[in-house]
Design a protein around this motif. Structure first.
Motif, PDB file in Angstrom:
ATOM      1  N   SER B   6       0.807  -1.224   0.000  1.00 31.93           N
ATOM      2  CA  SER B   6       0.000   0.000   0.000  1.00 31.93           C
ATOM      3  C   SER B   6       0.841   1.277   0.000  1.00 31.93           C
ATOM      4  O   SER B   6       0.388   2.311  -0.457  1.00 31.93           O
ATOM      5  CB  SER B   6      -0.959  -0.004   1.187  1.00 31.93           C
ATOM      6  N   ASP B   7       2.082   1.183   0.521  1.00 32.85           N
ATOM      7  CA  ASP B   7       2.892   2.410   0.543  1.00 32.85           C
ATOM      8  C   ASP B   7       3.850   2.488  -0.660  1.00 32.85           C
ATOM      9  O   ASP B   7       4.692   3.374  -0.727  1.00 32.85           O
ATOM     10  CB  ASP B   7       3.686   2.491   1.848  1.00 32.85           C
ATOM     11  N   LYS B   8       3.709   1.560  -1.609  1.00 33.37           N
ATOM     12  CA  LYS B   8       4.634   1.553  -2.749  1.00 33.37           C
ATOM     13  C   LYS B   8       4.060   2.340  -3.928  1.00 33.37           C
ATOM     14  O   LYS B   8       2.872   2.218  -4.235  1.00 33.37           O
ATOM     15  CB  LYS B   8       4.898   0.116  -3.215  1.00 33.37           C
ATOM     16  N   SER B   9       4.931   3.097  -4.584  1.00 36.23           N
ATOM     17  CA  SER B   9       4.479   3.826  -5.763  1.00 36.23           C
ATOM     18  C   SER B   9       4.911   3.072  -7.024  1.00 36.23           C
ATOM     19  O   SER B   9       6.014   2.542  -7.089  1.00 36.23           O
ATOM     20  CB  SER B   9       5.057   5.228  -5.768  1.00 36.23           C
ATOM     21  N   VAL B  10       4.003   3.027  -8.000  1.00 32.52           N
ATOM     22  CA  VAL B  10       4.261   2.241  -9.203  1.00 32.52           C
ATOM     23  C   VAL B  10       3.981   3.067 -10.449  1.00 32.52           C
ATOM     24  O   VAL B  10       2.991   3.806 -10.506  1.00 32.52           O
ATOM     25  CB  VAL B  10       3.355   0.977  -9.234  1.00 32.52           C
ATOM     26  N   LEU B  11       4.863   2.955 -11.429  1.00 32.08           N
ATOM     27  CA  LEU B  11       4.634   3.566 -12.736  1.00 32.08           C
ATOM     28  C   LEU B  11       4.369   2.457 -13.748  1.00 32.08           C
ATOM     29  O   LEU B  11       5.161   1.520 -13.870  1.00 32.08           O
ATOM     30  CB  LEU B  11       5.846   4.398 -13.163  1.00 32.08           C
ATOM     31  N   ILE B  12       3.237   2.562 -14.457  1.00 30.36           N
ATOM     32  CA  ILE B  12       2.919   1.589 -15.502  1.00 30.36           C
ATOM     33  C   ILE B  12       3.204   2.233 -16.853  1.00 30.36           C
ATOM     34  O   ILE B  12       2.726   3.335 -17.120  1.00 30.36           O
ATOM     35  CB  ILE B  12       1.422   1.205 -15.462  1.00 30.36           C
ATOM     36  N   VAL B  13       4.006   1.554 -17.678  1.00 31.06           N
ATOM     37  CA  VAL B  13       4.321   2.100 -19.005  1.00 31.06           C
ATOM     38  C   VAL B  13       3.841   1.117 -20.073  1.00 31.06           C
ATOM     39  O   VAL B  13       4.328  -0.020 -20.134  1.00 31.06           O
ATOM     40  CB  VAL B  13       5.833   2.325 -19.180  1.00 31.06           C
ATOM     41  N   ASP B  14       2.845   1.523 -20.851  1.00 29.38           N
ATOM     42  CA  ASP B  14       2.363   0.685 -21.954  1.00 29.38           C
ATOM     43  C   ASP B  14       1.679   1.594 -22.962  1.00 29.38           C
ATOM     44  O   ASP B  14       1.012   2.544 -22.588  1.00 29.38           O
ATOM     45  CB  ASP B  14       1.372  -0.361 -21.426  1.00 29.38           C
ATOM     46  N   LEU B  57       6.776  -0.768 -14.042  1.00 32.40           N
ATOM     47  CA  LEU B  57       6.342  -1.907 -14.847  1.00 32.40           C
ATOM     48  C   LEU B  57       6.277  -1.413 -16.278  1.00 32.40           C
ATOM     49  O   LEU B  57       5.400  -0.641 -16.635  1.00 32.40           O
ATOM     50  CB  LEU B  57       4.943  -2.357 -14.414  1.00 32.40           C
ATOM     51  N   CYS B  58       7.227  -1.837 -17.104  1.00 28.88           N
ATOM     52  CA  CYS B  58       7.362  -1.229 -18.421  1.00 28.88           C
ATOM     53  C   CYS B  58       7.261  -2.282 -19.514  1.00 28.88           C
ATOM     54  O   CYS B  58       7.987  -3.275 -19.494  1.00 28.88           O
ATOM     55  CB  CYS B  58       8.709  -0.513 -18.494  1.00 28.88           C
ATOM     56  N   MET B  89      10.558  -5.505 -16.752  1.00 28.13           N
ATOM     57  CA  MET B  89      10.285  -5.418 -18.181  1.00 28.13           C
ATOM     58  C   MET B  89       9.229  -6.453 -18.531  1.00 28.13           C
ATOM     59  O   MET B  89       9.403  -7.647 -18.272  1.00 28.13           O
ATOM     60  CB  MET B  89      11.558  -5.695 -18.976  1.00 28.13           C
ATOM     61  N   ILE B  90       8.130  -5.979 -19.103  1.00 27.07           N
ATOM     62  CA  ILE B  90       7.068  -6.891 -19.526  1.00 27.07           C
ATOM     63  C   ILE B  90       7.282  -7.215 -20.994  1.00 27.07           C
ATOM     64  O   ILE B  90       7.466  -6.318 -21.811  1.00 27.07           O
ATOM     65  CB  ILE B  90       5.697  -6.240 -19.312  1.00 27.07           C
ATOM     66  N   THR B  91       7.303  -8.496 -21.305  1.00 32.19           N
ATOM     67  CA  THR B  91       7.623  -8.887 -22.680  1.00 32.19           C
ATOM     68  C   THR B  91       6.570  -9.811 -23.256  1.00 32.19           C
ATOM     69  O   THR B  91       5.869 -10.511 -22.529  1.00 32.19           O
ATOM     70  CB  THR B  91       8.952  -9.662 -22.732  1.00 32.19           C
TER      71      THR B  91
END
Lengths: 224, 539
Positions: B6-14, B57-58, B89-91
């Motif tokens: 809950s205290d983690k920040s996440v960037l989603i790149v898609d 998450l990229c 890296m999401i592949t």
């Protein structure tokens, strides 16, 4: 561009669509507020989409093996970590089908293999075991006779006799065999992947048997 | 292990809106609330420049523009993400080879599409635990304090945890960076005794290479390439070794194979182009530099030298008009950069010379000279010196070319890779200059000064040692080793006799000089931390 290249690139497209279907269905099944009358329908949808996805991965991988484009990347992996992830990525589906999926191995057991390839073999094997399991599927790993053995077992009716003996014959030419249609590609794939693993003159292989620690079928992957 | 994100920040790149929303839902259900999204590579970089994230998450495939690997490359290169950020890296399946060949900057983890919530939870939990476990090691690495990093790793290794082999591998990487070759070699040999693992064999080859045992290194890399024709790293190292052995044609062939297997590595295409040009295979050079320029388009590693070399290759193939167009692109791509102006001028000189326009070539050369003298005031890299030397040689100015090469050798007497390039340049340009003898003589002179300095320090004659080494540093201000040795002599004096403000300032001056030449020099960490101890009032 020949037909197999066209096929390969369409498979990527289909896979992307399936990926979206899967994550939507995942959400649907996981959401207690959803208004679907029959939850089993959604689970079935999820199950079949997952199977289609696994099949596509197998096709793509076999296409690459055929074209000699597949590089095997053997590295050391901890089996406890590896199997935990295998179970994590299949557990939601099993739960929605009322099958309990668990794993067991020594916490410090390590093995040498290509994680991506072995993962797709295990995913599709588990996907197959769903259909036969009554209540549970067990994934386990151990070191035996200088090999790493990974097993996927269920508590269903077991493999028919015809299948266990058929394995050697069909491995090299699946189209010639008369084994149950849906498992053919899976077994051919598993055999091809196992054989890509070599060490000290020893080669990987698969084996089918019944009644190992659970009463049903037991799929074994032997890796050197 | 905690599952609380809950205290983690996440960037989603898609680049795909539906995919972003699917991943967002997935993360929400894991309890993540600090979520941001980026729709392409450029957008991702702006997000990363603005704030720091715990997880990125990229997706690898981001449509036109930067791909996921280039996002990672730029984020690490510009230090937009630190060691504590987890980059996943999401592949898709087809990206496997492409992604695996990215050895310069690798993500913390790969995740194949599609993935389930449970898998993401398990993976994130493990990655957070691993970061926490290695936090002291990473902190030491950021400070370039390799000794501390290795000590901490040894402490972790002693407990024989599950990830033992990973820790051992990390340790060998650090030993190689710290140039502690014998220790690394011992570990590689121990690992290989138990099982023939390619990474350990590759490591052993690197040790031989750095120890200049080139034939031994060559044997290992050739063996690895034969064993696994897809192991691109082995090809790269084999090519390096062949270059060191002056087997330039073989080196080019080896790199050609690696580039076929994995065409998306910018440094590899550049190196291939340089070798092809040296070997006179101008068509292959043009192809390689063409690929390098297009790969570099969205990359933080883009550099005017790529354009200059492409222009020179085109000109060598008789395509002078196209070449001048490429030169014009330098100005457009790198507006207002002095170094770019220099490369534009040297490339123009080469093309005009090829066209038979002696006057135009001379004018361009003059521009290049003026730009170089402006650059010199601010300090410039050895590559620039060599570029200028190459141009002089091409335009028949032998003497000026030799003088610059002499300077490059003096400033980099122990930079093996650069010296190899010097030899290559002389070989290619048919320069009447014996680079190898010059290198040997300069190296001997530096070693002699150094030994004398060490002898004086041992005898307690600090001032004499400092005078000798500082004098040498002032003679060769572009030589990192000599500047660092002078700094170390002053530090040793202070450690023995106490710190003074003047001495501290003298060391700072030398350290700044080295930082200006290469902020990432592996020896800086030790000097800076010893200086900090001396400068702090408590000591």
């Amino acid at each position: 561009m020949d037909f197999s290249d066209i096929l390969a690139s369409s498979i990527h497209d289909i896979k992307n669509s399936l990926g979206l279907i899967l994550s939507s269905v995942d959400e649907l099944v996981g959401n207690p507020d959803n208004k679907i009358a029959d939850v089993r329908q959604a689970s079935l949808l999820q199950h079949e989409a997952q199977r289609a996805n696994n099949n596509l991965i197998q096709l793509l991988t076999l296409y690459k093996i055929g074209n000699q484009q597949l590089a095997v990347r053997i590295a050391e992996h901890n089996l406890d970590d590896f199997l935990e992830e295998i179970v994590a990525s299949n557990s939601a589906l099993c739960a929605s089908l009322d099958v309990q999926l668990s794993y067991g191995c020594e916490p410090d057991l390590n093995g040498y293999f290509d994680a991506d390839l072995i993962r797709s073999v295990l995913d599709s094997t588990i996907g197959n075991a769903h259909r036969y399991a009554k209540t549970q599927i067990l994934v386990s790993a151990a070191e035996e006779d200088g090999y790493l053995v990974i097993r996927v077992e269920d508590d269903g009716g077991g493999f028919p006799d015809s299948l266990s003996g058929l394995l050697e014959r069909m491995a090299k030419k699946p189209q010639g065999s008369r084994a149950a249609g849906r498992t053919q590609l899976g077994l051919f794939f598993a055999t091809s992947i196992a054989e890509l693993h070599e060490n000290n003159g020893k080669r990987g292989r698969i084996q089918l048997r019944n009644g190992h620690s659970l009463p049903g079928g037991c799929f074994e992957l032997w890796l050197p | 292990m905690t599952n609380d994100f809950s205290d983690k920040s996440v960037l989603i790149v898609d680049d795909f809106a539906d995919m972003r929303s699917a991943i967002r839902h997935l993360l929400r259900s894991l309890g993540v609330s600090k979520l941001e999204q980026a729709r392409d590579g450029q957008d991702a970089i702006s997000h990363l420049a603005r704030k720091s994230f715990d997880v990125v998450l990229c997706d690898y495939n981001l449509g036109p523009g930067k791909d996921g690997q280039q996002v990672l490359e730029e984020a690490r290169h510009r230090q937009l993400i630190g060691v504590n950020t987890i980059f996943i890296m999401i592949t898709a399946e087809n990206a496997r080879e492409m992604v695996m060949s990215a050895i310069e900057y690798s993500p913390d983890s790969y995740l194949a599409k599609p993935f389930t919530k449970e898998l993401l939870r398990t993976r994130l939990t493990k990655l957070f635990a691993a970061k926490a476990n290695l936090s002291k090691v990473n902190k030491a690495l950021v400070a370039k304090d390799y000794a501390a990093a290795i000590a901490e790793l040894d402490r972790l290794i002693a407990a024989k945890p599950k990830n033992l082999s990973e820790l051992i591998r990390t340790k060998t990487d650090i030993l190689l960076t710290a140039k502690r070759y014998e220790e690394a070699k011992k570990i590689f040999e121990e690992v290989l005794d138990a099982r023939d693992l390619p990474w350990a064999r590759l490591g052993l080859g690197k040790v031989y290479f750095w120890q200049k045992k080139y034939p031994l290194a060559q044997e290992i890399f050739e063996h690895l390439v034969g064993l696994d024709t897809n192991m691109t790293a082995a090809y790269d190292w084999l090519a390096k070794t062949q270059t060191a052995l002056k087997q330039f044609a073989e080196a080019e062939k080896t790199l050609q194979s690696a580039a076929r297997l994995s065409p998306r590595s910018l440094p590899r295409q550049q190196l291939l182009g340089e070798l092809a040009l040296t070997n006179g295979n101008t068509h292959d050079a043009e192809l390689a530099f063409g690929r390098a320029v297009s790969l570099a388009k969205h990359s933080v590693l883009n550099h005017p030298s790529l354009f200059a070399d492409l222009a020179k290759s085109k000109s060598a193939n008789g395509k002078h008009a196209e070449a001048l167009k490429v030169v014009a692109d330098i100005g457009k791509t790198f507006a207002a950069e002095k170094e770019a102006e220099l490369y534009a001028a040297t490339a123009t000189a080469a093309v005009k010379k090829g066209q038979g326009d002696a006057e135009g070539a001379a004018a361009a050369l003059k521009t290049a000279e003026e730009t170089l003298s402006q650059l010199s005031a601010a300090g410039h890299s050895a590559r620039v010196t060599l570029e200028m030397a190459k141009t002089y040689a091409q335009l028949g100015e032998q003497e000026k070319a030799s003088k610059l090469i002499q300077e490059a050798i003096a400033n980099n007497h122990d930079e093996d890779e650069l010296l190899m390039e010097v030899v290559q340049v002389c070989h290619h340009a048919d320069l009447d200059y014996d680079a190898e003898t010059a290198i040997r003589e300069i190296q001997q002179a530096v070693i002699k000064t150094n030994n004398e300095g060490v002898r004086l320090i041992k005898q307690g004659e600090f001032d004499a040692a400092i005078q000798l080494l500082s004098g040498a540093a002032d003679d060769m201000p572009g030589n990192k080793t000599i500047n660092l040795n002078a700094a170390k002599a002053i530090i040793m004096k202070m450690e023995k006799l106490g710190a003074t403000a003047d001495d501290i300032n003298a060391v700072r001056h030398l350290v700044e000089r080295v930082k200006g030449l290469d902020p990432n020099d592996w020896r800086l960490g030790d000097v800076v931390s010893r200086l900090r101890q001396l400068a702090s009032p408590s000591s």
